[in-house]
Design a protein around this motif. Structure first.
Motif, PDB file in Angstrom:
ATOM      1  N   VAL A 166       0.844  -1.207   0.000  1.00  0.00           N
ATOM      2  CA  VAL A 166       0.000   0.000   0.000  1.00  0.00           C
ATOM      3  C   VAL A 166       0.868   1.241   0.000  1.00  0.00           C
ATOM      4  N   ASP A 167       1.996   1.188   0.720  1.00  0.00           N
ATOM      5  CA  ASP A 167       2.861   2.362   0.833  1.00  0.00           C
ATOM      6  C   ASP A 167       3.456   2.712  -0.533  1.00  0.00           C
ATOM      7  N   ILE A 168       3.901   1.677  -1.272  1.00  0.00           N
ATOM      8  CA  ILE A 168       4.465   1.931  -2.612  1.00  0.00           C
ATOM      9  C   ILE A 168       3.403   2.518  -3.522  1.00  0.00           C
ATOM     10  N   GLN A 169       2.214   1.956  -3.481  1.00  0.00           N
ATOM     11  CA  GLN A 169       1.145   2.407  -4.387  1.00  0.00           C
ATOM     12  C   GLN A 169       0.693   3.820  -4.054  1.00  0.00           C
ATOM     13  N   ILE A 170       0.523   4.110  -2.775  1.00  0.00           N
ATOM     14  CA  ILE A 170       0.017   5.431  -2.420  1.00  0.00           C
ATOM     15  C   ILE A 170       1.048   6.510  -2.716  1.00  0.00           C
ATOM     16  N   ASN A 171       2.355   6.176  -2.538  1.00  0.00           N
ATOM     17  CA  ASN A 171       3.383   7.167  -2.875  1.00  0.00           C
ATOM     18  C   ASN A 171       3.349   7.471  -4.370  1.00  0.00           C
ATOM     19  N   ARG A 172       3.149   6.407  -5.156  1.00  0.00           N
ATOM     20  CA  ARG A 172       3.074   6.616  -6.600  1.00  0.00           C
ATOM     21  C   ARG A 172       1.848   7.436  -6.967  1.00  0.00           C
ATOM     22  N   LEU A 173       0.692   7.126  -6.346  1.00  0.00           N
ATOM     23  CA  LEU A 173      -0.541   7.853  -6.664  1.00  0.00           C
ATOM     24  C   LEU A 173      -0.443   9.308  -6.232  1.00  0.00           C
ATOM     25  N   VAL A 174       0.170   9.547  -5.074  1.00  0.00           N
ATOM     26  CA  VAL A 174       0.338  10.941  -4.617  1.00  0.00           C
ATOM     27  C   VAL A 174       1.244  11.699  -5.573  1.00  0.00           C
ATOM     28  N   ASP A 175       2.301  11.002  -6.040  1.00  0.00           N
ATOM     29  CA  ASP A 175       3.209  11.654  -6.986  1.00  0.00           C
ATOM     30  C   ASP A 175       2.490  11.984  -8.283  1.00  0.00           C
ATOM     31  N   LEU A 176       1.675  11.051  -8.789  1.00  0.00           N
ATOM     32  CA  LEU A 176       0.911  11.309 -10.019  1.00  0.00           C
ATOM     33  C   LEU A 176      -0.072  12.445  -9.814  1.00  0.00           C
ATOM     34  N   SER A 177      -0.737  12.486  -8.663  1.00  0.00           N
ATOM     35  CA  SER A 177      -1.688  13.563  -8.383  1.00  0.00           C
ATOM     36  C   SER A 177      -0.992  14.912  -8.370  1.00  0.00           C
ATOM     37  N   GLN A 178       0.239  14.927  -7.836  1.00  0.00           N
ATOM     38  CA  GLN A 178       0.975  16.198  -7.789  1.00  0.00           C
ATOM     39  C   GLN A 178       1.378  16.630  -9.190  1.00  0.00           C
ATOM     40  N   LYS A 179       1.777  15.649 -10.010  1.00  0.00           N
ATOM     41  CA  LYS A 179       2.157  15.983 -11.391  1.00  0.00           C
ATOM     42  C   LYS A 179       0.957  16.503 -12.173  1.00  0.00           C
ATOM     43  N   ILE A 180      -0.170  15.885 -11.959  1.00  0.00           N
ATOM     44  CA  ILE A 180      -1.379  16.339 -12.674  1.00  0.00           C
ATOM     45  C   ILE A 180      -1.681  17.780 -12.305  1.00  0.00           C
ATOM     46  N   GLN A 181      -1.536  18.120 -11.029  1.00  0.00           N
ATOM     47  CA  GLN A 181      -1.802  19.496 -10.591  1.00  0.00           C
ATOM     48  C   GLN A 181      -0.805  20.465 -11.207  1.00  0.00           C
ATOM     49  N   ASP A 182       0.456  20.019 -11.332  1.00  0.00           N
ATOM     50  CA  ASP A 182       1.488  20.925 -11.856  1.00  0.00           C
ATOM     51  C   ASP A 182       1.345  21.123 -13.362  1.00  0.00           C
ATOM     52  N   SER A 201      -0.856  23.393 -18.852  1.00  0.00           N
ATOM     53  CA  SER A 201       0.395  23.767 -19.530  1.00  0.00           C
ATOM     54  C   SER A 201       0.856  22.682 -20.509  1.00  0.00           C
ATOM     55  N   ASP A 202       0.711  21.412 -20.089  1.00  0.00           N
ATOM     56  CA  ASP A 202       1.144  20.314 -20.948  1.00  0.00           C
ATOM     57  C   ASP A 202       0.016  19.288 -20.989  1.00  0.00           C
ATOM     58  N   GLU A 203      -0.839  19.411 -21.978  1.00  0.00           N
ATOM     59  CA  GLU A 203      -2.035  18.576 -22.046  1.00  0.00           C
ATOM     60  C   GLU A 203      -1.672  17.120 -22.277  1.00  0.00           C
ATOM     61  N   VAL A 204      -0.679  16.849 -23.078  1.00  0.00           N
ATOM     62  CA  VAL A 204      -0.302  15.462 -23.378  1.00  0.00           C
ATOM     63  C   VAL A 204       0.222  14.776 -22.112  1.00  0.00           C
ATOM     64  N   GLU A 205       1.103  15.448 -21.381  1.00  0.00           N
ATOM     65  CA  GLU A 205       1.656  14.894 -20.161  1.00  0.00           C
ATOM     66  C   GLU A 205       0.573  14.696 -19.098  1.00  0.00           C
ATOM     67  N   THR A 206      -0.356  15.646 -19.061  1.00  0.00           N
ATOM     68  CA  THR A 206      -1.461  15.557 -18.070  1.00  0.00           C
ATOM     69  C   THR A 206      -2.314  14.342 -18.327  1.00  0.00           C
ATOM     70  N   LYS A 207      -2.669  14.117 -19.606  1.00  0.00           N
ATOM     71  CA  LYS A 207      -3.503  12.956 -19.929  1.00  0.00           C
ATOM     72  C   LYS A 207      -2.775  11.659 -19.618  1.00  0.00           C
ATOM     73  N   LYS A 208      -1.484  11.638 -19.851  1.00  0.00           N
ATOM     74  CA  LYS A 208      -0.704  10.455 -19.553  1.00  0.00           C
ATOM     75  C   LYS A 208      -0.724  10.138 -18.051  1.00  0.00           C
ATOM     76  N   ASN A 209      -0.520  11.192 -17.263  1.00  0.00           N
ATOM     77  CA  ASN A 209      -0.510  11.013 -15.799  1.00  0.00           C
ATOM     78  C   ASN A 209      -1.896  10.581 -15.285  1.00  0.00           C
ATOM     79  N   ILE A 210      -2.940  11.173 -15.863  1.00  0.00           N
ATOM     80  CA  ILE A 210      -4.308  10.817 -15.451  1.00  0.00           C
ATOM     81  C   ILE A 210      -4.572   9.350 -15.754  1.00  0.00           C
ATOM     82  N   LYS A 211      -4.145   8.890 -16.922  1.00  0.00           N
ATOM     83  CA  LYS A 211      -4.360   7.500 -17.304  1.00  0.00           C
ATOM     84  C   LYS A 211      -3.629   6.561 -16.353  1.00  0.00           C
TER      85      LYS A 211
END
Length: 597
Positions: A120-136, A140-150
């Motif tokens: 759970v710790d590995i997964q949640i760290n990854r999900l939190v990181d993806l959520s932060q990237k999506i916010q950033d 600005s970068d629609e392609v990168e955002t869609k990738k992170n969302i997927k």
């Protein structure tokens, strides 16, 4: 100083009980310390399970927000701010789960939790990181955002599955801890129960037997002492009680009764206090009792003669007295013969003051005589009114026959005499006139006989008779009489009761027709479980009941009829209520108990 048997015994028993109860209290206290400690360590388990459940909710909420961003809808700052807040709460909750896991006791359940939490710790760290990237990257970068969302949406189901497994493992871990507490509690309870049973057989029973033996010795010694004391005091007690009873009896007799011991000639041998006080107040004190009781000369001789004639039997008689300086007016005198020696007879004379009772009897007799006079006068008044009413009824019948039937018969006679058989032209008209007059005479006779004794009353009862009366009166009255019936036509009373009910109802309707000038009169009949009610209501001019005398004098209008209506209802144990006010009509209610059926 040597201890007594009771002190020695009870000191020994007190030590035994203190030791036994102290041991039980120590075990109970020790068990509570272990149990409360275990419970305090489990207080945080429900909170941790709630936090784990909140983790799943927050992940789903973040996924929903991300999906909204991935839609063609316009993204607002509020959405971005909401995602940021949810992500921060997610990280805080994860931090709490991690710290709680470190504080858990070492057990097989803890190892399973650690293994599952690492995933759970590995997964949640990854999900939190993806959520932060999506916010950033958003905006600005629609392609990168869609990738992170997927990637986020693909990784979230596995996280939810592992999180559910973690919660289930934690629940099992918590249940195991609760089971350990229950086991500890049951073990402690069994130990306390075992010690209690052991104390009962090893301590309490021997102590109880010892105390029982000691009490037997004390009771036996006490019984012997009490028996000896009772034997010594019984005679004294009985003597004192007898003396007290005699003193109370003598005191009561002296204070309440007039009594004296006399010889055959009435000479006073001894007397009670009250008798002595009464004799002392007399102006001419004599030694003979009869002369001090205020008896008349004839009563005195009568009393002396009765005593002589009784020859040893008990005498009881009441006499009127006149005692000076006393309010006594009547005495109940009883004389009891007492045989002292052979040939010597004394008497005990007991006098009771019955002045109040005789006065009450005289008052009762006076009241009874007064009541009898009133009842006689009332009966005479009623008889006079009844005779007067009968005479008025005869005059009314004679007047009705003379004014209606008599005149019609006279007219019929003249028309018959005027018939001319030779005049055939006018003969049919005169015959028709004779027929009409004959019909009117028949109708008048029927009306007169109906008013006297309606045949329906005898044949069918009160309900049918009143219905018939209303129908007949509607033909001759200007007022409209309405009949409303809720009573059964089979309802029957005694002939006398039905006749009086019919006459009172007839009088009520006739009064409404004659005096009220009402356009409408309503006659209603109703029955309940206990009562028949007949109500006659009109909307006429009414009257003032206070102006009508309770006992009518002469032929006063209205008073005679109302008086006889009430008399009839009293005669059959019924009741009548008359309510009327000038200008507001009149209401007559006739009640007859069905118990009289």
């Amino acid at each position: 100083m040597t201890e007594t048997l009771d002190k020695k015994t009870f000191n020994s028993i007190r030590k035994i009980y203190m030791i036994a109860l102290g041991l039980i209290a120590f075990l109970v206290l020790l068990s509570q310390i272990f149990i409360q400690g275990a419970l305090s360590r489990n207080d945080y388990d429900a909170t941790i399970i709630n936090i784990a459940g909140r983790q799943r909710m927050l992940s789903q909420k973040i996924s929903k927000t991300i999906l909204l961003w991935n839609s063609p809808l316009e993204i607002t700052r509020d959405n971005n701010k909401e995602l940021e807040e949810d992500t921060n709460q997610w990280k805080q909750a994860h931090f709490l789960l991690k710290n709680n896991l470190k504080s858990l006791d070492h057990s097989p359940g803890k190892r399973q939790l650690q293994e599952k939490f690492e995933k759970v710790d590995i997964q949640i760290n990854r999900l939190v990181d993806l959520s932060q990237k999506i916010q950033d990257k958003i905006g600005s970068d629609e392609v990168e955002t869609k990738k992170n969302i997927k990637e986020f949406l693909l990784a979230e189901p596995e996280f939810l599955k592992n999180m559910n497994d973690y919660v289930n493992i934690y629940e099992t871990y918590a249940e195991d801890k609760v089971g350990q507490i229950k086991t500890l509690e049951l073990t402690t309870f069994a130990l306390v129960l075992f010690i209690l049973i052991a104390e009962i057989f090893l301590l309490f029973k021997p102590a109880a037997r010892k105390m029982q033996n000691t009490l037997k010795q004390l009771i036996n010694s006490n019984e012997k002492a009490v028996t000896m004391a009772n034997r010594a005091n019984l005679a004294v007690k009985q003597k004192n009680e007898t003396l007290e009873e005699l003193q109370l009896l003598q005191k009561a007799i002296n204070q309440t009764l007039l009594f004296a011991r006399i010889d055959k000639k009435g000479g006073i041998i001894s007397a009670g206090k009250r008798m002595n006080d009464m004799i002392a107040k007399q102006p001419n004190q004599n030694h003979v009792i009869y002369e001090n009781l205020g008896l008349s000369e004839s009563n005195l001789r009568e009393l002396q003669g009765l005593i002589d004639s009784k020859k040893g039997n008990i005498l009881n008689h009441e006499y009127a007295v006149s005692i000076k300086n006393s309010d006594i007016k009547w005495l109940d005198i009883s004389v009891f013969p007492i045989i002292k020696n052979e040939g010597v007879t004394e008497y005990l004379m007991v006098c009771l003051d019955i002045s109040k009772r005789r006065k009450a009897q005289e008052n009762i007799e006076a009241l009874r005589e007064e009541k009898l006079k009133n009842e006689t006068a009332l009966q005479k008044s009623k008889a006079s009114l009844i005779v007067e009413a009968q005479e008025e009824e005869r005059k009314r019948i004679a007047k009705d026959i003379h004014d209606s039937i008599g005149q019609m018969l006279t007219a019929l006679k003249f028309n018959i005499e005027s018939l001319n058989l030779n005049n055939t032209e006018s003969l049919p008209d005169k015959i028709n006139i004779l027929k009409e007059q004959t019909r009117n005479i028949i109708l008048g006779v029927r009306m007169a006989t109906f008013n006297l004794t309606p045949p329906e009353l005898l044949d069918y009862g009160i309900v049918t008779a009143i219905n018939k009366m209303v129908t007949q009166l509607n033909k001759f009255s200007k007022a409209e009489i309405i009949f409303s019936n809720d009573a059964s036509k089979e309802l029957r009373f005694d002939t006398l009761v039905e006749t009086n009910l019919y006459r009172v109802t007839q009088e009520s309707i006739n009064n409404a027709i004659k005096y009220s000038k009402a356009p409408y009169i309503i006659v209603s009949m109703k029955t309940s479980e206990e009562m028949l009610s007949i109500t006659v209501t009109d909307n006429g001019k009414g009257f003032d009941k206070n102006k009508i005398a309770k006992k009518p004098k002469g032929g006063s209008e209205g008073g005679m009829g109302l008086f006889f209506m009430k008399e009839r209802m009293e005669y059959i144990n019924g009741r009548i209520f008359i309510n009327s006010q000038p200008g507001n009509g009149t209401r007559v209610v006739i009640n007859m108990p069905l118990i009289n059926i």
